[in-house]
Design an enzyme around this catalytic site. Structure first.
Site, PDB file in Angstrom:
ATOM      1  N   PRO A   9      66.900 -67.612 -17.610  1.00  0.00           N
ATOM      2  CG  PRO A   9      69.083 -67.563 -18.405  1.00  0.00           C
ATOM      3  CD  PRO A   9      67.696 -67.071 -18.718  1.00  0.00           C
ATOM      4  CG  ASN A  10      70.438 -69.846 -13.588  1.00  0.00           C
ATOM      5  OD1 ASN A  10      70.441 -71.071 -13.459  1.00  0.00           O
ATOM      6  ND2 ASN A  10      71.311 -69.204 -14.352  1.00  0.00           N
ATOM      7  NE  ARG A  17      70.465 -66.888  -9.829  1.00  0.00           N
ATOM      8  CZ  ARG A  17      70.312 -66.068 -10.849  1.00  0.00           C
ATOM      9  NH1 ARG A  17      69.096 -65.668 -11.191  1.00  0.00           N
ATOM     10  NH2 ARG A  17      71.347 -65.648 -11.523  1.00  0.00           N
ATOM     11  CE1 TYR A  22      69.350 -61.729  -9.176  1.00  0.00           C
ATOM     12  CE2 TYR A  22      70.652 -63.557  -8.309  1.00  0.00           C
ATOM     13  CZ  TYR A  22      70.483 -62.541  -9.232  1.00  0.00           C
ATOM     14  OH  TYR A  22      71.425 -62.332 -10.202  1.00  0.00           O
ATOM     15  CG  ASN A  71      64.779 -60.742 -14.950  1.00  0.00           C
ATOM     16  OD1 ASN A  71      65.853 -60.713 -15.545  1.00  0.00           O
ATOM     17  ND2 ASN A  71      64.702 -60.748 -13.622  1.00  0.00           N
ATOM     18  CB  ALA A  74      72.682 -65.046 -17.556  1.00  0.00           C
ATOM     19  CG  ASP A  84      68.236 -59.587 -33.849  1.00  0.00           C
ATOM     20  OD1 ASP A  84      68.541 -58.406 -33.595  1.00  0.00           O
ATOM     21  OD2 ASP A  84      68.952 -60.346 -34.540  1.00  0.00           O
ATOM     22  CD  GLU A  95      66.844 -54.536 -19.875  1.00  0.00           C
ATOM     23  OE1 GLU A  95      66.803 -53.659 -20.769  1.00  0.00           O
ATOM     24  OE2 GLU A  95      67.907 -55.013 -19.432  1.00  0.00           O
ATOM     25  CG  HIS A  97      67.714 -56.577 -14.979  1.00  0.00           C
ATOM     26  ND1 HIS A  97      67.968 -57.818 -15.520  1.00  0.00           N
ATOM     27  CD2 HIS A  97      67.747 -55.696 -16.007  1.00  0.00           C
ATOM     28  CE1 HIS A  97      68.154 -57.681 -16.820  1.00  0.00           C
ATOM     29  NE2 HIS A  97      68.024 -56.406 -17.148  1.00  0.00           N
ATOM     30  CB  SER A  99      70.267 -57.548  -8.616  1.00  0.00           C
ATOM     31  OG  SER A  99      70.652 -57.899  -9.940  1.00  0.00           O
ATOM     32  NE  ARG A 104      74.655 -58.713  -9.154  1.00  0.00           N
ATOM     33  CZ  ARG A 104      74.000 -59.844  -9.487  1.00  0.00           C
ATOM     34  NH1 ARG A 104      72.788 -59.755 -10.012  1.00  0.00           N
ATOM     35  NH2 ARG A 104      74.547 -61.019  -9.293  1.00  0.00           N
ATOM     36  NE  ARG A 108      76.010 -59.973 -12.422  1.00  0.00           N
ATOM     37  CZ  ARG A 108      75.736 -61.262 -12.602  1.00  0.00           C
ATOM     38  NH1 ARG A 108      74.722 -61.635 -13.353  1.00  0.00           N
ATOM     39  NH2 ARG A 108      76.460 -62.204 -12.021  1.00  0.00           N
TER      40      ARG A 108
HETATM   41  C1  DQA Z   1      69.060 -60.483 -13.188  1.00  0.00           C
HETATM   42  C2  DQA Z   1      70.460 -59.865 -13.315  1.00  0.00           C
HETATM   43  C3  DQA Z   1      71.313 -60.670 -14.282  1.00  0.00           C
HETATM   44  O1  DQA Z   1      72.592 -60.077 -14.399  1.00  0.00           O
HETATM   45  C4  DQA Z   1      71.471 -62.080 -13.774  1.00  0.00           C
HETATM   46  O2  DQA Z   1      72.220 -62.862 -14.688  1.00  0.00           O
HETATM   47  C5  DQA Z   1      70.196 -62.736 -13.422  1.00  0.00           C
HETATM   48  C6  DQA Z   1      69.128 -61.947 -12.816  1.00  0.00           C
HETATM   49  C7  DQA Z   1      68.209 -59.763 -12.123  1.00  0.00           C
HETATM   50  O3  DQA Z   1      66.997 -59.946 -12.146  1.00  0.00           O
HETATM   51  O4  DQA Z   1      68.749 -59.058 -11.265  1.00  0.00           O
HETATM   52  O5  DQA Z   1      70.042 -63.939 -13.563  1.00  0.00           O
HETATM   53  O6  DQA Z   1      68.394 -60.344 -14.436  1.00  0.00           O
END
Ligand code: DQA
Length: 138
Positions: A9-10, A17, A22, A71, A74, A84, A95, A97, A99, A104, A108
């Site tokens: 998401p996002n 954003r 980011y 990624n 959230a 799962d 995995e 990220h 950031s 943070r 997180r």
């Molecule tokens: C994120 C870090 C998450 O905590 C956050 O909710 C995101 C982006 C990152 O790529 O840094 O949406 O996954």
């Protein structure tokens, strides 16, 4: 080699954003650079803001890809379902990220992905996707 990048998401808003966290590049343009750099790898990209759609995509890619770069944004910090789904498939999941999630807010630092991931790359900006692809080539 077939590798999927799955963004949660996002992350469709990358570029506009919170650019101080980011960066200012959108993912479509960055993905084109990855495709150019890793010509010998078939790269696929999926993004959704919906938890169930991400789970369905992980299940699908768990049968027809060699690796998944995830990624979960959230949902990383909340989703038992995505955790799962990773347990349920054989394909290795990295995995990522953008950031440094450990630098943070405290919430997180929780991840439902990490215990089932092959590895974790966090905090290097969009380059985390590049580094994750490289990890499949080691
Ligand atoms: C994120 C870090 C998450 O905590 C956050 O909710 C995101 C982006 C990152 O790529 O840094 O949406 O996954």
């Amino acid at each position: 080699m077939k590798i999927s990048i799955i963004n949660g998401p996002n992350l469709n808003l990358l570029g506009s954003r919170e650019p101080q966290i980011y960066g200012s590049e959108n993912f479509t343009s960055y993905f084109k650079k990855l495709q150019k750099k890793f010509r010998d790898i078939e790269l696929f990209y999926f993004q959704s803001n919906i938890e169930g759609e991400l789970i369905t995509q992980i299940q699908k890619d768990g049968t027809n890809r060699n690796g998944i770069i995830l990624n979960a944004a959230a949902y990383t910090h909340t989703s038992v379902g995505i955790g799962d789904a990773i347990k349920a498939i054989q394909v290795p999941v990295i995995e990522v990220h953008i950031s440094n999630t450990f630098a943070r807010e405290k919430f997180r630092t929780t991840s439902f992905i990490s215990p089932n991931a092959k590895g974790i790359i966090t905090g290097f900006g969009l380059q985390v996707y590049d580094l994750a692809i490289q990890s499949f080539l080691l």
